[in-house]
Design an enzyme around this catalytic site. Structure first.
Site, PDB file in Angstrom:
ATOM      1  CB  VAL A  11      -0.875   0.043   1.161  1.00  0.00           C
ATOM      2  CG1 VAL A  11      -1.618   1.374   1.424  1.00  0.00           C
ATOM      3  CG2 VAL A  11      -2.277  -1.079   1.014  1.00  0.00           C
ATOM      4  CB  THR A 122      -7.349  -2.458   7.263  1.00  0.00           C
ATOM      5  OG1 THR A 122      -7.163  -2.008   5.723  1.00  0.00           O
ATOM      6  CG2 THR A 122      -8.627  -2.602   7.632  1.00  0.00           C
ATOM      7  NE  ARG A 154      -9.206  -4.785  -7.948  1.00  0.00           N
ATOM      8  CZ  ARG A 154      -9.842  -4.747  -9.464  1.00  0.00           C
ATOM      9  NH1 ARG A 154     -10.460  -5.804  -9.559  1.00  0.00           N
ATOM     10  NH2 ARG A 154      -9.533  -3.785  -9.886  1.00  0.00           N
ATOM     11  CE  LYS A 211      -9.622  -2.269   3.255  1.00  0.00           C
ATOM     12  NZ  LYS A 211      -9.325  -2.531   1.866  1.00  0.00           N
ATOM     13  CG  PHE A 256     -15.379 -10.261  -5.216  1.00  0.00           C
ATOM     14  CD1 PHE A 256     -15.016  -9.217  -6.043  1.00  0.00           C
ATOM     15  CD2 PHE A 256     -14.483 -10.512  -4.382  1.00  0.00           C
ATOM     16  CE1 PHE A 256     -13.840  -8.708  -5.805  1.00  0.00           C
ATOM     17  CE2 PHE A 256     -13.218 -10.079  -4.227  1.00  0.00           C
ATOM     18  CZ  PHE A 256     -12.905  -9.153  -4.965  1.00  0.00           C
ATOM     19  CG  HIS A 258     -15.347 -15.310 -10.488  1.00  0.00           C
ATOM     20  ND1 HIS A 258     -15.714 -15.515 -11.877  1.00  0.00           N
ATOM     21  CD2 HIS A 258     -15.163 -13.769 -10.729  1.00  0.00           C
ATOM     22  CE1 HIS A 258     -15.849 -14.478 -12.592  1.00  0.00           C
ATOM     23  NE2 HIS A 258     -15.453 -13.396 -11.775  1.00  0.00           N
ATOM     24  N   GLY A 264      -7.978 -15.989   0.208  1.00  0.00           N
ATOM     25  CA  GLY A 264      -6.733 -15.959   0.898  1.00  0.00           C
ATOM     26  C   GLY A 264      -6.099 -14.496   0.892  1.00  0.00           C
ATOM     27  CB  CYS A 267      -7.151  -7.645   2.612  1.00  0.00           C
ATOM     28  SG  CYS A 267      -5.772  -6.403   2.459  1.00  0.00           S
TER      29      CYS A 267
HETATM   30  P1  NAD Z   1       3.393  -4.360   4.148  1.00  0.00           P
HETATM   31  O1  NAD Z   1       3.411  -5.626   5.084  1.00  0.00           O
HETATM   32  O2  NAD Z   1       3.453  -4.979   2.737  1.00  0.00           O
HETATM   33  O3  NAD Z   1       4.003  -3.291   4.205  1.00  0.00           O
HETATM   34  C1  NAD Z   1       4.049  -2.661   5.558  1.00  0.00           C
HETATM   35  C2  NAD Z   1       5.378  -2.042   5.705  1.00  0.00           C
HETATM   36  O4  NAD Z   1       5.436  -1.181   6.443  1.00  0.00           O
HETATM   37  C3  NAD Z   1       6.500  -2.922   5.730  1.00  0.00           C
HETATM   38  O5  NAD Z   1       7.423  -2.721   4.590  1.00  0.00           O
HETATM   39  C4  NAD Z   1       7.164  -2.573   7.061  1.00  0.00           C
HETATM   40  O6  NAD Z   1       8.481  -2.640   7.236  1.00  0.00           O
HETATM   41  C5  NAD Z   1       6.713  -1.180   7.299  1.00  0.00           C
HETATM   42  N1  NAD Z   1       6.724  -0.408   8.597  1.00  0.00           N
HETATM   43  C6  NAD Z   1       6.208  -1.164   9.658  1.00  0.00           C
HETATM   44  N2  NAD Z   1       6.549  -0.326  10.913  1.00  0.00           N
HETATM   45  C7  NAD Z   1       7.042   0.688  10.359  1.00  0.00           C
HETATM   46  C8  NAD Z   1       7.551   1.911  11.130  1.00  0.00           C
HETATM   47  N3  NAD Z   1       7.343   2.277  12.234  1.00  0.00           N
HETATM   48  N4  NAD Z   1       8.100   2.812  10.151  1.00  0.00           N
HETATM   49  C9  NAD Z   1       8.471   2.655   8.786  1.00  0.00           C
HETATM   50  N5  NAD Z   1       7.888   1.448   8.214  1.00  0.00           N
HETATM   51  C10 NAD Z   1       7.381   0.530   8.964  1.00  0.00           C
HETATM   52  O7  NAD Z   1       1.618  -4.302   4.426  1.00  0.00           O
HETATM   53  P2  NAD Z   1       0.492  -3.681   3.098  1.00  0.00           P
HETATM   54  O8  NAD Z   1       0.203  -4.923   2.558  1.00  0.00           O
HETATM   55  O9  NAD Z   1       1.304  -2.579   2.288  1.00  0.00           O
HETATM   56  O10 NAD Z   1      -0.816  -3.299   4.141  1.00  0.00           O
HETATM   57  C11 NAD Z   1      -0.519  -1.968   4.836  1.00  0.00           C
HETATM   58  C12 NAD Z   1      -1.924  -1.681   5.422  1.00  0.00           C
HETATM   59  O11 NAD Z   1      -2.964  -1.567   4.343  1.00  0.00           O
HETATM   60  C13 NAD Z   1      -2.471  -2.766   6.130  1.00  0.00           C
HETATM   61  O12 NAD Z   1      -3.358  -2.284   7.192  1.00  0.00           O
HETATM   62  C14 NAD Z   1      -3.440  -3.431   5.098  1.00  0.00           C
HETATM   63  O13 NAD Z   1      -4.617  -4.319   5.719  1.00  0.00           O
HETATM   64  C15 NAD Z   1      -3.949  -2.391   4.328  1.00  0.00           C
HETATM   65  N6  NAD Z   1      -4.296  -2.917   3.076  1.00  0.00           N
HETATM   66  C16 NAD Z   1      -3.631  -3.587   2.169  1.00  0.00           C
HETATM   67  C17 NAD Z   1      -3.933  -3.846   0.912  1.00  0.00           C
HETATM   68  C18 NAD Z   1      -3.388  -4.720   0.134  1.00  0.00           C
HETATM   69  O14 NAD Z   1      -3.941  -5.228  -0.823  1.00  0.00           O
HETATM   70  N7  NAD Z   1      -1.981  -5.205   0.484  1.00  0.00           N
HETATM   71  C19 NAD Z   1      -5.106  -3.164   0.340  1.00  0.00           C
HETATM   72  C20 NAD Z   1      -5.744  -2.267   1.238  1.00  0.00           C
HETATM   73  C21 NAD Z   1      -5.280  -1.996   2.565  1.00  0.00           C
END
Ligand code: NAD
Length: 439
Positions: A11, A122, A154, A211, A256, A258, A264, A267
Site C-alpha cells: 500500500v 486498515t 487490489r 473499510k 466476486f 467466482h 486468501g 486482507c
Molecule cells: P506490508 O506488510 O506489505 O507493508 C508494511 C510496511 O510497513 C513494511 O514494509 C514494514 O517494514 C513497514 N513498517 C512497519 N512499521 C514501520 C515503521 N514504524 N516505520 C516505517 N515502516 C514501517 O503491508 P501492506 O500490504 O502494504 O498493508 C498495509 C496496510 O494497508 C494494512 O493495514 C493492510 O490491511 C492495508 N491494505 C492492504 C492492501 C493490500 O492489498 N495489501 C489493500 C488495502 C489495504
C-alpha cells in the site's frame, strides 16, 4: 505539496508512487533498511505490474524519495500517511496495532510543527483517536489533526485501482482539526475529484468501519458462491451459469462470484477476523461474517481432501503437480494463500509435490514446509505427475494445451480449483477432470 509515507509495502509503495505521479513530492520511509536499499538501487521489493516503471519515472523526476529517516521525510510535509501492516494478533483475531502505535510514537518524536496524520492502514474503529492520544501524550505542544483514509486497492491491479478508484473515503474529527484535515485531503486527491471520483466524507469511526464492511462483504460473496458451487456439484447444475444469472441482477453485481479454493491474501482473512472480533467486543456479533470465516477456513482443507479423493483415496507414491502458489494471479503475495494449507496436507498424505508459480516461489520457499519441490515452469511441474492441481489462475496456465499436458503427465487426474479449463477439452484429451461447481 509534500507527503511523508510511512511503510513501503504494497500500500505505501503504490500510494507513494501514485501521489508522486499526481505531481506531489513524496518521501517514503520504511523500518526495513533492506527494502530502502533495494528501492534506492532501482529494485522493487514486491511484484506489482507497472510499479517498476512508475517508481523509476518519479524517482528520475525527483518527486519520489526513499529513506529510513522519518524526521527527514516529515521535514516540511503537509501530510503524514501511515501505511504500516496490521496483521492478525495471535490468539484472538484482533488487528495487531503494534506497528501503527509504534509509528505514531515515532511521528510524535519527529514532529517539528503542526501535523496532519492520515491512517491508510486498515485499522479497527477507534484507532485514529488512539493515534492522536499517543502523539498528544508524547508531545502535548504539537498541533495534530488525524484522519482516516482507508485504501481499497487490489494487489495485481493496484496502480489502476489507486488512479481510478470507485470512491475515496475520508474520515475526520469534528471541529477545526477535522476541517483542516478534510481540506488537505481534498487538495491531495484533487486529480481524482477532477475525474468525478465520488468522495465519501465521514467521521473517523465511520471511515474505519467502512473499510472492514467492504472487505467483509466481498469475502461473504466468495464464501456464498463457494457454497453454491458445492450445491451445484450435488444437484448437477453449473455454477458459472448460476453466477451469471444471479450477477446480472444489478442489485447483486457480477463481481466476486467466482468459485475457488477459498479466499486468501493479506486482507480478507485478517480483516474478517478483526471485524468479527470488534463486533463481539461491542456485543453486536456479525453472524454472517462468522459463518463466512468458518466456511472459508474449512474450505482450504476440503480442497486437499478433494485432491486425495480424486487420486483414488491415497497419495502414497504419487506425484502431484501444483500450478500457482500466490493467493491470486499477478502478485507474489503468499499471505494466507490456500496453498499454505493445501500443500502441507498433500505432503502429509504421502505425495511428492512439485509446484510452480511465476513470481511467488521465493516467498513460498520461506513459508511452505521442507519437502516441496519447485519446478522451472508449468510443463516442468507436470512432467511425469500423476495428478495436476490448479491453485492460482495465472494466464499462462490457461494457455497450456490439454494434449501437451496429457503427454507430459504419467496419470490423468486434473483438479482445476479455479475453473480455467474447458471441461470438454480436458475430457477429450483423456483427463479425469474436475473443476468447481460444474457438471
Ligand atoms: P506490508 O506488510 O506489505 O507493508 C508494511 C510496511 O510497513 C513494511 O514494509 C514494514 O517494514 C513497514 N513498517 C512497519 N512499521 C514501520 C515503521 N514504524 N516505520 C516505517 N515502516 C514501517 O503491508 P501492506 O500490504 O502494504 O498493508 C498495509 C496496510 O494497508 C494494512 O493495514 C493492510 O490491511 C492495508 N491494505 C492492504 C492492501 C493490500 O492489498 N495489501 C489493500 C488495502 C489495504
Amino acid at each position: 505539496m509534500r507527503i511523508a509515507m510511512i511503510g513501503a509495502g504494497y500500500v505505501g509503495l503504490v500510494s507513494g508512487a501514485c501521489f508522486a505521479e499526481f505531481g506531489m513530492h513524496v518521501h517514503v520511509v520504511d523500518a526495513d533498511p533492506s527494502k530502502i536499499t533495494a528501492l534506492n538501487a532501482g529494485r522493487i521489493p514486491i511484484y506489482e505490474p507497472g510499479l517498476d516503471r512508475l517508481v523509476a519515472d518519479n524517482v528520475k523526476d525527483g518527486r519520489l524519495v526513499f529513506g529510513t529517516n522519518l524526521g527527514a521525510a516529515m521535514e516540511g510535509a503537509d501530510a503524514v500517511f501511515l501505511a504500516v501492516g496490521t496483521p492478525s494478533r495471535r490468539g484472538d483475531g484482533h488487528a495487531d496495532l503494534s506497528f501503527v502505535f509504534a509509528a505514531a510514537e515515532q511521528v510524535a518524536r519527529a514532529a517539528t510543527g503542526p501535523i496532519v496524520l492520515v491512517t491508510k492502514s486498515t485499522v479497527p474503529v477507534g484507532t485514529g483517536r488512539k493515534v492522536k492520544e499517543i502523539v498528544t501524550r508524547i508531545r502535548p505542544e504539537v498541533e495534530i489533526a488525524v484522519a482516516s483514509n482507508p485504501e481499497f486497492l487490489r494487489e495485481g491491479n493496484a496502480i489502476g485501482d489507486f488512479m481510478r478508484p470507485d470512491r475515496v473515503v475520508v474520515g475526520t474529527e469534528e471541529g477545526e482539526a477535522g476541517e483542516r484535515a478534510r481540506e488537505l485531503l481534498r487538495r491531495i486527491y484533487r486529480p481524482l475529484f477532477l475525474m468525478e471520483t465520488p468522495i465519501v466524507n465521514t467521521s473517523l469511526e465511520t471511515a474505519e468501519l467502512t473499510k472492514y464492511a467492504a472487505n467483509a462483504f466481498l469475502a461473504m460473496k466468495i464464501s456464498f458462491i463457494n457454497e453454491i458451487a458445492d450445491l451445484c456439484e450435488n444437484v448437477g447444475a453449473d455454477v458459472h451459469d448460476v453466477a451469471r444469472g444471479v450477477g446480472l441482477d444489478g442489485r447483486i453485481g457480477r463481481k466476486f462470484l467466482h468459485p475457488g479454493p477459498g479466499y486468501g491474501g493479506s486482507c480478507f482473512p485478517k480483516d474478517t477476523l478483526a471485524v468479527a472480533q470488534t463486533a463481539r467486543d461491542f456485543n453486536s456479533p456479525l453472524l454472517l461474517i462468522e459463518a463466512t470465516i468458518a466456511i472459508n477456513d474449512a474450505r482450504k482443507g476440503q480442497m486437499a481432501d478433494r485432491i486425495i479423493a480424486a487420486c483414488g483415496g491415497s497419495l502414497a507414491g504419487k506425484t502431484v503437480a501444483v500450478l500457482g502458489l500466490a493467493f491470486k494471479p499477478e502478485t507474489d503475495d503468499m499471505r494466507d494463500a490456500p496453498s499454505l494449507v493445501v500443500l502441507p496436507k498433500l505432503l502429509e498424505a504421502g505425495a511428492r509435490v512439485r509446484a510452480y508459480d511465476p513470481v511467488a516461489m521465493d516467498h513460498a520457499r520461506t513459508m511452505l514446509p521442507e519437502g516441496i519441490e519447485y519446478a522451472e515452469g508449468a510443463m516442468d511441474a507436470a512432467q511425469g505427475a500423476d495428478a495436476l492441481v490448479v491453485l492460482t489462475e495465472w494466464n499462462e496456465f490457461r494457455a497450456l494445451s490439454p494434449a501437451g499436458l496429457r503427454r507430459a503427465m504419467r496419470g490423468n487426474v486434473i483438479e482445476d480449483l479455479r475453473n480455467v479449463y474447458e471441461p470438454a477439452a480436458m475430457r477429450d484429451a483423456g483427463f479425469s477432470y474436475r473443476s468447481i461447481g460444474r457438471p
